[in-house]
Scaffold this motif. Structure first.
Motif, PDB file in Angstrom:
ATOM      1  N   SER A 152      -1.458  74.639 -37.920  1.00 55.82           N
ATOM      2  CA  SER A 152      -1.574  74.935 -36.498  1.00 55.82           C
ATOM      3  C   SER A 152      -2.673  75.950 -36.226  1.00 55.82           C
ATOM      4  O   SER A 152      -3.184  76.041 -35.116  1.00 55.82           O
ATOM      5  CB  SER A 152      -0.243  75.433 -35.941  1.00 55.82           C
ATOM      6  OG  SER A 152       0.073  76.697 -36.482  1.00 55.82           O
TER       7      SER A 152
ATOM      8  N   TYR B 274      -5.127  74.845 -29.393  1.00 56.57           N
ATOM      9  CA  TYR B 274      -3.968  74.998 -28.524  1.00 56.57           C
ATOM     10  C   TYR B 274      -3.017  76.073 -29.038  1.00 56.57           C
ATOM     11  O   TYR B 274      -2.365  76.754 -28.254  1.00 56.57           O
ATOM     12  CB  TYR B 274      -3.252  73.655 -28.350  1.00 56.57           C
ATOM     13  CG  TYR B 274      -4.152  72.648 -27.669  1.00 56.57           C
ATOM     14  CD1 TYR B 274      -4.424  72.758 -26.310  1.00 56.57           C
ATOM     15  CD2 TYR B 274      -4.767  71.625 -28.372  1.00 56.57           C
ATOM     16  CE1 TYR B 274      -5.268  71.870 -25.668  1.00 56.57           C
ATOM     17  CE2 TYR B 274      -5.612  70.735 -27.746  1.00 56.57           C
ATOM     18  CZ  TYR B 274      -5.860  70.861 -26.388  1.00 56.57           C
ATOM     19  OH  TYR B 274      -6.704  69.986 -25.763  1.00 56.57           O
ATOM     20  N   SER B 275      -2.949  76.270 -30.352  1.00 56.59           N
ATOM     21  CA  SER B 275      -2.066  77.304 -30.894  1.00 56.59           C
ATOM     22  C   SER B 275      -2.603  78.711 -30.609  1.00 56.59           C
ATOM     23  O   SER B 275      -1.883  79.689 -30.767  1.00 56.59           O
ATOM     24  CB  SER B 275      -1.865  77.103 -32.402  1.00 56.59           C
ATOM     25  OG  SER B 275      -3.072  77.333 -33.102  1.00 56.59           O
ATOM     26  N   HIS B 276      -3.835  78.807 -30.169  1.00 55.05           N
ATOM     27  CA  HIS B 276      -4.448  80.102 -29.844  1.00 55.05           C
ATOM     28  C   HIS B 276      -4.559  80.332 -28.338  1.00 55.05           C
ATOM     29  O   HIS B 276      -5.219  81.269 -27.892  1.00 55.05           O
ATOM     30  CB  HIS B 276      -5.841  80.210 -30.484  1.00 55.05           C
ATOM     31  CG  HIS B 276      -5.798  80.140 -31.969  1.00 55.05           C
ATOM     32  ND1 HIS B 276      -5.377  81.183 -32.752  1.00 55.05           N
ATOM     33  CD2 HIS B 276      -6.082  79.123 -32.819  1.00 55.05           C
ATOM     34  CE1 HIS B 276      -5.429  80.839 -34.020  1.00 55.05           C
ATOM     35  NE2 HIS B 276      -5.846  79.583 -34.091  1.00 55.05           N
ATOM     36  N   GLY B 277      -3.925  79.457 -27.568  1.00 53.97           N
ATOM     37  CA  GLY B 277      -3.916  79.630 -26.118  1.00 53.97           C
ATOM     38  C   GLY B 277      -5.136  79.061 -25.403  1.00 53.97           C
ATOM     39  O   GLY B 277      -5.344  79.343 -24.226  1.00 53.97           O
ATOM     40  N   PHE B 278      -5.936  78.283 -26.094  1.00 51.15           N
ATOM     41  CA  PHE B 278      -7.090  77.641 -25.478  1.00 51.15           C
ATOM     42  C   PHE B 278      -6.758  76.184 -25.182  1.00 51.15           C
ATOM     43  O   PHE B 278      -5.829  75.622 -25.760  1.00 51.15           O
ATOM     44  CB  PHE B 278      -8.315  77.685 -26.410  1.00 51.15           C
ATOM     45  CG  PHE B 278      -8.827  79.054 -26.672  1.00 51.15           C
ATOM     46  CD1 PHE B 278      -9.641  79.698 -25.760  1.00 51.15           C
ATOM     47  CD2 PHE B 278      -8.493  79.722 -27.848  1.00 51.15           C
ATOM     48  CE1 PHE B 278     -10.124  80.970 -26.000  1.00 51.15           C
ATOM     49  CE2 PHE B 278      -8.970  80.996 -28.099  1.00 51.15           C
ATOM     50  CZ  PHE B 278      -9.782  81.621 -27.177  1.00 51.15           C
ATOM     51  N   VAL B 279      -7.534  75.571 -24.309  1.00 53.08           N
ATOM     52  CA  VAL B 279      -7.407  74.143 -24.058  1.00 53.08           C
ATOM     53  C   VAL B 279      -8.790  73.515 -24.067  1.00 53.08           C
ATOM     54  O   VAL B 279      -9.790  74.171 -23.777  1.00 53.08           O
ATOM     55  CB  VAL B 279      -6.713  73.826 -22.706  1.00 53.08           C
ATOM     56  CG1 VAL B 279      -5.282  74.309 -22.703  1.00 53.08           C
ATOM     57  CG2 VAL B 279      -7.467  74.366 -21.533  1.00 53.08           C
TER      58      VAL B 279
END
Length: 161
Positions: free
Chosen positions: A4, A9-14
């Motif tokens: 992950s 996405y696991s770091h809060g980005f999209v």
């Protein structure tokens, strides 16, 4: 290492895709087919959001054709096709379309996800200078809040809120 870690996405980005499909003026059937193709590409690239052009289902520069019921009916039918086509796709799709509501025409952004119309946002600032004369065709959505709109047989929240 945890896999992950490698996902944005696991770091809060999209991941966001911006689509600029080739469109045909006043040809919603052609335009929605291109939008659906872009939605599939965005899905394949693991995008969370696909932003498509303003008035992308009708094309922007159609002037007085915006007053033709046949065109507006076709736009709504095409919006229904786009909504249905997203049912198995990951990204939220934002697509532009001219829509009728309570006897007026609005330049709208449709927010779509997994076969559902989540909401419709009418444009508030309508430019009226140089080559832009949107006030001739559209009503401002600046005072629309807490309402609902029906698009292609689906009811969704409508407004700037």
């Amino acid at each position: 290492m945890d896999q992950s870690f490698y996902s944005i996405y696991s770091h809060g980005f999209v991941r966001v895709c911006v689509g600029a499909p080739a469109v045909r003026v006043a040809d919603p059937a052609f335009n929605v087919a291109r939008a659906i193709e872009m939605a599939h590409v965005a899905h394949e690239r693991s995008a969370a959001l696909l932003a498509l052009p303003e008035l992308g289902l009708s094309a922007y520069s159609i002037d007085d054709l915006l007053h033709q019921a046949a065109l507006l009916d076709s736009v709504e039918e095409s919006a229904g096709r786009l909504i249905a086509a997203t049912s198995d796709l990951m990204p939220v799709v934002v697509a532009g379309a001219p829509l009728r509501w309570r006897g007026r025409l609005y330049n709208c952004a449709l927010v779509i996800h997994r076969g559902r119309l989540l909401g419709v946002v009418p444009k508030t600032y309508l430019p009226n200078y140089r080559e832009f004369y949107e006030r001739r065709h559209f009503a401002s959505g600046g005072f629309v809040a807490g309402e609902e709109i029906e698009v292609a047989g689906r009811t969704a929240p409508f407004g700037t809120d």
